[in-house]
Enzyme design. Sequence first.
Site, PDB file in Angstrom:
ATOM      1  N   HIS A  79       0.840  -1.204   0.000  1.00 36.10           N
ATOM      2  CA  HIS A  79       0.000   0.000   0.000  1.00 36.10           C
ATOM      3  C   HIS A  79       0.872   1.249   0.000  1.00 36.10           C
ATOM      4  CE1 HIS A  79      -2.944   3.023   1.226  1.00 36.10           C
ATOM      5  NE2 HIS A  79      -2.189   3.291   2.278  1.00 36.10           N
ATOM      6  N   ASP A 109       6.251  21.772 -26.626  1.00 39.48           N
ATOM      7  CA  ASP A 109       6.155  20.443 -26.016  1.00 39.48           C
ATOM      8  C   ASP A 109       7.220  20.380 -24.939  1.00 39.48           C
ATOM      9  OD1 ASP A 109       6.177  17.458 -25.612  1.00 39.48           O
ATOM     10  OD2 ASP A 109       4.810  17.523 -27.316  1.00 39.48           O
ATOM     11  N   TRP A 149       7.107   0.347   4.024  1.00 38.71           N
ATOM     12  CA  TRP A 149       7.633   1.004   2.811  1.00 38.71           C
ATOM     13  C   TRP A 149       9.081   1.449   3.028  1.00 38.71           C
ATOM     14  CZ3 TRP A 149       8.755   6.118   0.881  1.00 38.71           C
ATOM     15  CH2 TRP A 149       8.764   7.117   1.867  1.00 38.71           C
ATOM     16  N   SER A 178      12.641   6.274 -14.021  1.00 36.36           N
ATOM     17  CA  SER A 178      11.549   7.012 -14.663  1.00 36.36           C
ATOM     18  C   SER A 178      11.471   8.433 -14.129  1.00 36.36           C
ATOM     19  CB  SER A 178      10.223   6.278 -14.406  1.00 36.36           C
ATOM     20  OG  SER A 178       9.126   7.137 -14.605  1.00 36.36           O
ATOM     21  N   SER A 179      11.535   8.578 -12.780  1.00 34.65           N
ATOM     22  CA  SER A 179      11.400   9.901 -12.173  1.00 34.65           C
ATOM     23  C   SER A 179      12.599  10.792 -12.474  1.00 34.65           C
ATOM     24  CB  SER A 179      11.229   9.769 -10.659  1.00 34.65           C
ATOM     25  OG  SER A 179       9.998   9.160 -10.363  1.00 34.65           O
ATOM     26  N   HIS A 262      12.921  11.928   3.166  1.00 34.12           N
ATOM     27  CA  HIS A 262      12.321  13.192   3.586  1.00 34.12           C
ATOM     28  C   HIS A 262      12.074  14.147   2.416  1.00 34.12           C
ATOM     29  CE1 HIS A 262      10.478  15.708   6.501  1.00 34.12           C
ATOM     30  NE2 HIS A 262      10.916  16.685   5.744  1.00 34.12           N
ATOM     31  N   GLU A 264      11.455  13.201  -0.398  1.00 34.76           N
ATOM     32  CA  GLU A 264      10.368  12.535  -1.118  1.00 34.76           C
ATOM     33  C   GLU A 264       9.001  13.046  -0.665  1.00 34.76           C
ATOM     34  OE1 GLU A 264       7.981   9.978  -3.363  1.00 34.76           O
ATOM     35  OE2 GLU A 264      10.069  10.558  -3.612  1.00 34.76           O
ATOM     36  N   TYR A 266       8.272  15.931   0.303  1.00 38.30           N
ATOM     37  CA  TYR A 266       8.056  17.246  -0.319  1.00 38.30           C
ATOM     38  C   TYR A 266       7.856  17.113  -1.829  1.00 38.30           C
ATOM     39  CZ  TYR A 266       8.918  19.136   4.208  1.00 38.30           C
ATOM     40  OH  TYR A 266       8.796  19.411   5.545  1.00 38.30           O
ATOM     41  N   SER A 277      -2.383  26.901  -5.372  1.00 39.32           N
ATOM     42  CA  SER A 277      -2.180  28.328  -5.671  1.00 39.32           C
ATOM     43  C   SER A 277      -2.963  28.748  -6.913  1.00 39.32           C
ATOM     44  CB  SER A 277      -0.687  28.610  -5.880  1.00 39.32           C
ATOM     45  OG  SER A 277       0.035  28.321  -4.706  1.00 39.32           O
ATOM     46  N   HIS A 311      15.130  13.428  11.675  1.00 38.28           N
ATOM     47  CA  HIS A 311      14.007  13.511  12.625  1.00 38.28           C
ATOM     48  C   HIS A 311      13.132  12.255  12.534  1.00 38.28           C
ATOM     49  CE1 HIS A 311      11.477  15.907   9.454  1.00 38.28           C
ATOM     50  NE2 HIS A 311      11.307  14.616   9.300  1.00 38.28           N
ATOM     51  N   HIS A 312      13.408  11.387  11.551  1.00 37.86           N
ATOM     52  CA  HIS A 312      12.737  10.085  11.501  1.00 37.86           C
ATOM     53  C   HIS A 312      13.478   9.073  12.378  1.00 37.86           C
ATOM     54  CE1 HIS A 312      10.180  11.160   8.004  1.00 37.86           C
ATOM     55  NE2 HIS A 312      11.198  11.933   7.704  1.00 37.86           N
ATOM     56  N   THR A 337       6.387  27.004   5.061  1.00 37.27           N
ATOM     57  CA  THR A 337       5.078  26.357   4.920  1.00 37.27           C
ATOM     58  C   THR A 337       3.982  27.292   5.427  1.00 37.27           C
ATOM     59  OG1 THR A 337       6.245  24.308   5.411  1.00 37.27           O
ATOM     60  CG2 THR A 337       3.861  24.192   5.320  1.00 37.27           C
ATOM     61  N   LYS A 340       3.082  30.006   3.014  1.00 36.46           N
ATOM     62  CA  LYS A 340       2.170  29.561   1.955  1.00 36.46           C
ATOM     63  C   LYS A 340       0.721  29.538   2.452  1.00 36.46           C
ATOM     64  CE  LYS A 340       3.523  27.072  -1.338  1.00 36.46           C
ATOM     65  NZ  LYS A 340       3.960  28.207  -2.148  1.00 36.46           N
ATOM     66  N   ARG A 459       2.119   0.990  15.166  1.00 37.69           N
ATOM     67  CA  ARG A 459       1.812   0.811  13.736  1.00 37.69           C
ATOM     68  C   ARG A 459       2.104  -0.628  13.307  1.00 37.69           C
ATOM     69  NH1 ARG A 459       5.967   4.964  10.879  1.00 37.69           N
ATOM     70  NH2 ARG A 459       5.048   4.080   9.026  1.00 37.69           N
TER      71      ARG A 459
END
Length: 535
Positions: A79, A109, A149, A178-179, A262, A264, A266, A277, A311-312, A337, A340, A459
């Site tokens: 998941h 293009d 994950w 790909s990315s 991390h 990722e 964002y 926006s 921080h993880h 943040t 925004k 978890r």
Amino acid sequence: MAAQSAHAEVAHHDDHPRGWRRWVFSTNHKDIGTMYLIFAMVGGVVGGVLSMGMRAELMYPGMQIFGDPEVFNVFVTAHGLIMVFFMVMPSTMGGFGNWMVPLMIGAPDMAFPRMNNISFWLLPASFSLLIISLFMPGPPGGHGVGGGWTIYAPLSTSGTPGPAMDFAILSLHLAGASSILGAINFITTIFNMRAPGMTLHKMPLFVWSVLVTGFLLLLSLPVLAGAITMLLTDRNFGTAFFDSAHGGDPLLWQHLFWFFGHPEVYILILPGFGIVSQIVSTFSKKPIFGYLGMAYAMVAIGVIGFVVWAHHMYAAGISVNTQAYFVFATMVIAVPTGIKIFSWIATMWGGSLSLRAPMLWALGFIFLFTIGGVTGVVLANAGVDRSFHDTYYVVAHFHYVLSLGAVFSIFGAWYYWFPKMYGYMYSEATAKLHFWLMFVGANLTFFPQHFLGLAGMPRRYADYPDAFAGWNFVSSVGSYIAFAGFLVFLFGIAQAFARKIKAPANPWGVGATTLEWMLPSPPPFHSYETLPRIK
């Protein structure tokens, strides 16, 4: 003469391939964007069904549907990986990025159209490998990858023999390739192919968000690629990068993974900022408040996002001084943040608000992302985090940012740009029903998980004591309501294409002034056919 006309016919045919060739060999940014969106929907259905399985298991104490708790962990892992790599990223960057960035900057293009094609086609191959891994031998007597994950070593090395983990590693390699190709394409396109007069400081904020996200992808994904390559060699070639018995360090995996992981998060949310926006500006009938501050807030979030990874890892035994730095750096990221959030509110303040479906999704995003951000500040504290680490409080936090943040921005973008992309209007009533079902369902699912986490429920556990039963029941009911909302979304798409109500050139009236609305709905096959000349 006949040869000339035949040549002209071939050239014309190459320009507009028909049938399956139009899609398989496509170099058109709009067709590729559409394929990304369809792919993301498939990924969303698979990932959503897996989450339904998890919530069905957790609805009551005791084991309901999984005979083996390891199968539950396989569901959790698949998941997470599917939603991140095969739903959110393909829809924001691949789908809306491909569709809208060339239109917004006035480019014909993408810079590398054929690279764009392979960026897409690597994803179905990658997704297939991940699905295959679910049915491959994994942990002793089981199948699939059950490491979460984050696939922490040594659970992902000696803890998971069998080929399942290797399939997952290869899947991530392809998705990463790909990315990276896509990121190179976006950065090159935005820097080199803007229309005359379109300076960096005049670009729509969605283009800014894609540019910053492109750099994050380019800098973070090679770290993940290196880490999973080391994992692969640890598993198959006798190296010991993460094996403490032979001089390796399992904590090295955590540092490498989160240095990617991390940025990722964002990567997942920044395009959502750009989308919101655009929507808030259009439906407030005002230019966005503090445009430059908004653009550079995204740049700041991108930069700071690279220096907060540990921080993880507060519970992993890092020194007090190191923890103090990561607490501080994580607090700092709340500042851009906040800029925004307040700028979106300031844009709406005194505006002529129109609560159409896209605006509802944008408002939902702002409200829910703010809740997710506040719980993030709570978890930034090392002392607090050690109590909440690996509890449902963390699950609630990141789902408020992703399941109720990124996903809401994706649906907002879908309803906002659908008339422009496909030339038809959808049913406003269906779109609003979709919104309210998802809004109520997702909040019912994830808000109670804060309480479960505060009470200490860990978890990734398939079973729990009776004390946690009440809120788990509420959470599961909420997930069913949200899934019903997703079914309404699929119905709304079918309804729009069945009714075929033509969209006007500017479906949202005055106020939508960015470049994509200057084109007819839907825009022509090539972006430059009717583009207004900017002096």
